[in-house]
Write a protein that holds these residues in place. Structure first.
Motif, short mmCIF file in Angstrom:
data_model
loop_
_atom_site.label_atom_id
_atom_site.label_comp_id
_atom_site.label_asym_id
_atom_site.label_seq_id
_atom_site.Cartn_x
_atom_site.Cartn_y
_atom_site.Cartn_z
N SER A 1 1.11 -1.23 -0.41
CA SER A 1 -0.05 -0.34 0.47
C SER A 1 0.80 1.22 0.31
O SER A 1 1.09 2.12 1.32
CB SER A 1 -1.05 -0.42 1.38
OG SER A 1 -1.77 0.62 1.20
N THR B 1 0.27 4.89 2.00
CA THR B 1 0.60 4.88 2.83
C THR B 1 1.63 4.67 3.69
O THR B 1 1.65 5.19 5.28
CB THR B 1 -1.01 4.20 3.64
OG1 THR B 1 -0.52 2.44 3.17
CG2 THR B 1 -2.51 4.68 3.07
N GLY C 1 -3.55 -2.35 -0.29
CA GLY C 1 -4.57 -1.50 -1.05
C GLY C 1 -5.51 -1.59 -1.73
O GLY C 1 -5.15 -3.20 -2.56
N SER D 1 -3.51 -2.94 -5.32
CA SER D 1 -2.60 -3.66 -5.82
C SER D 1 -3.82 -4.91 -5.09
O SER D 1 -2.90 -5.82 -6.32
CB SER D 1 -2.00 -4.00 -4.39
OG SER D 1 -1.19 -1.98 -4.15
#
Length: 522
Positions: free
Chosen positions: A373, A376, A424, A427
């Motif tokens: 992710s 983030t 995420g 992804s």
């Protein structure tokens, strides 16, 4: 007389390559016939997922692993995931079936024309035996090349070779060993020790190779022994140092000027187990701050040769760490850890920091986190507290589709540790079929899907490049809980932090979808 298949199976069994990750086609069936009982075939539903699972397994175990792909099309499907395995230096041994020898020149269906060329330049070695009698030796070479280079290899084998009978010469392959030694010389050690001792303000930069080599605790000891401020090299795929340790200065940014700015004031920069450096954003500037010298220690000759600056020593970083611990005067720092800040909140949905704080508070200290992710990243490092080696894994080349499959491989390779995949929503789609394999094997993985309805990192990059209005960055309408249930994985959706904590305290295979506020890597 033994067949090619029998000799190869025996060789693989003796070398411990008895777990095979694959997605077979017709060309591969003759190799898979009569597998010994000690072998385990782990089926993935897409070749990219197969390589991702094998990558995770190889990183978890530190050993070579066999991958079974299908001819040209299946091998091509695997190449995106292969880029991650190349840069994580995972010793994958990729095998692919080829048409019968008489049909290759005719370009019959499922013939792989010029098969060794397909995977170049990604793999360390690629081949196709010139005759059936050379298959056992070629398989052995693929294994040894993967071990020596710590990089994937590729071997294409015509499927009519496997039933061919061989003479006694073929059996000598079974007892082969190939080893590598790379200890630094006495002069090299003495020179490096003198430089560290003479430095006014040295700094330490660590790469993923340190964690892969099991040196996590030893580099902590070195940093504390000399009170060295310690960074992680840009774009890390593993964590080589506790991220809340008082000597930890963070992950270096992935731009040339930004790295130079971060390291300003240090006259000696000692880089262990990392390239210098894996940049991402194009932020030009000086490679190093004024007045500084860089010394890189790596066992990867390619990383040493292509570096644009500094001095490189190609040697075992572990031997260098032990020499510095033994031969430099102590300037000790007491081990202390920096507390985590309060997690940020958001006006709508959960802030990723709240999710990561909940993970930190509910998961065991030895949890293995497989993270995919990118948007983030900043929130992740602010909230997590990782103090053990082998705790963090990230796609080494940035290729999407790593997180879910690698978590499956990790859970198989390290069944003694809990595994959490933090992925995420952008992804997750690239490796979603890994959920089926996780369900089939009943692996106790916690999949946490951060759903913000956008490719967050791509939007951030668009702003960085001055193109904020590009299409294709929004992905609304995805429901991973329902998708997971279709693959046989129990799933739920949470919207508040108390519910999230409650779900994270349960055990067994599950997927938790969390609606999160969009953030950027910063």
């Amino acid at each position: 007389m033994p067949t090619v298949r029998r000799i190869v199976h025996d060789f693989l069994e003796r070398r411990g390559l008895t777990t095979i990750f694959g997605n077979p086609g017709s060309n591969e069936l003759p190799f898979l016939a009569d597998l010994p009982p000690s072998f385990r075939y782990v089926l993935g539903l897409h070749e990219g997922v197969v390589v991702g699972m094998a990558d995770g397994y190889a990183q978890a175990t530190g050993r070579p692993v066999l991958v079974n792909l299908h001819a040209a099309a299946g091998s091509g499907n695997a190449m995106g995931a292969l880029t991650n395995a190349v840069y994580s230096r995972s010793p994958l041994v990729l095998t692919a079936g080829q048409q019968v020898r008489s049909a290759i020149g005719l370009e019959a269906m499922l013939a792989n024309v010029d098969a060794p060329q397909l995977m170049r330049p990604l793999v360390a070695w690629s081949g196709e035996p010139a005759a059936a009698s050379d298959v056992p030796r070629s398989v052995a070479q693929a294994v040894f090349e993967a071990e020596l280079h710590r990089r994937p290899t590729y071997l294409s084998v015509p499927y009519d070779d496997w039933d061919q009978e061989l003479d006694d010469n073929a059996a000598v392959t079974l007892d082969r060993t190939v080893r590598r030694g790379s200890l630094p010389s006495e002069y090299q050690v003495a020179e490096l020790v003198a430089r560290v001792e003479a430095a006014r303000n040295p700094a330490l930069v660590l790469g993923g190779e340190i964690d892969a080599a099991g040196l996590f605790d030893r580099v902590v000891a070195l940093a504390e022994h000399r009170s060295l401020p310690t960074w992680v090299a840009p774009s890390p795929y593993r964590l080589p140092f506790p991220n809340r340790h008082e000597l930890f200065r963070g992950v270096l940014p992935a731009g040339i000027a930004a790295v130079s700015d971060a390291l300003a004031g240090h006259d000696l920069i000692l880089v262990l187990g990392a390239p210098v450096f894996r940049y991402h954003q194009h932020v030009p500037g000086p490679y190093l701050p004024a007045g500084s010298r860089l010394v890189q220690v790596t066992d990867d000759p390619g990383a040493a040769a292509r570096a644009p600056m500094g001095e490189a020593l190609v040697a075992d970083p572990g031997a260098v760490v032990e020499a510095l611990l033994a031969r430099t005067a102590p300037r000790p720092t007491a081990r202390a850890f920096v507390p985590n800040p309060e997690p940020a909140t958001a006006p709508s949905a959960l802030h990723p920091e709240q999710v990561f704080a909940a993970l930190r508070e509910t998961q065991p200290e030895d949890t293995v986190y497989v993270v995919e992710s990118t948007s983030t990243n900043s929130a992740w490092w602010r909230q997590m507290d990782l103090r053990e080696g082998g705790s963090y894994f990230f796609p080494a080349s940035g290729g999407l589709g790593f997180g879910l499959p690698a978590a499956v491989g990790m859970a198989m390779g390290r069944p003694d540790r809990p595994v959490v995949a933090v992925v995420g929503d952008g992804s997750a789609n690239y490796g979603i079929t890994a959920l089926w394999t996780a369900a089939q094997y009943g692996l106790p993985i916690t999949f946490v899907i951060l759903r913000n309805g956008t490719y967050g990192a791509l939007r951030w990059f668009g702003e960085l490049l001055g193109v904020p209005d590009v299409p294709g960055t929004e992905i609304p309408g995805l429901d991973f809980a329902r998708i997971a249930e279709g693959y046989g994985v129990p799933a739920t959706t949470v919207t508040d932090v108390d519910e999230l904590r409650a779900q994270l305290k349960s055990s067994g295979l599950r997927l938790i979808q969390v609606d999160t506020f969009p953030t950027s890597p910063e």
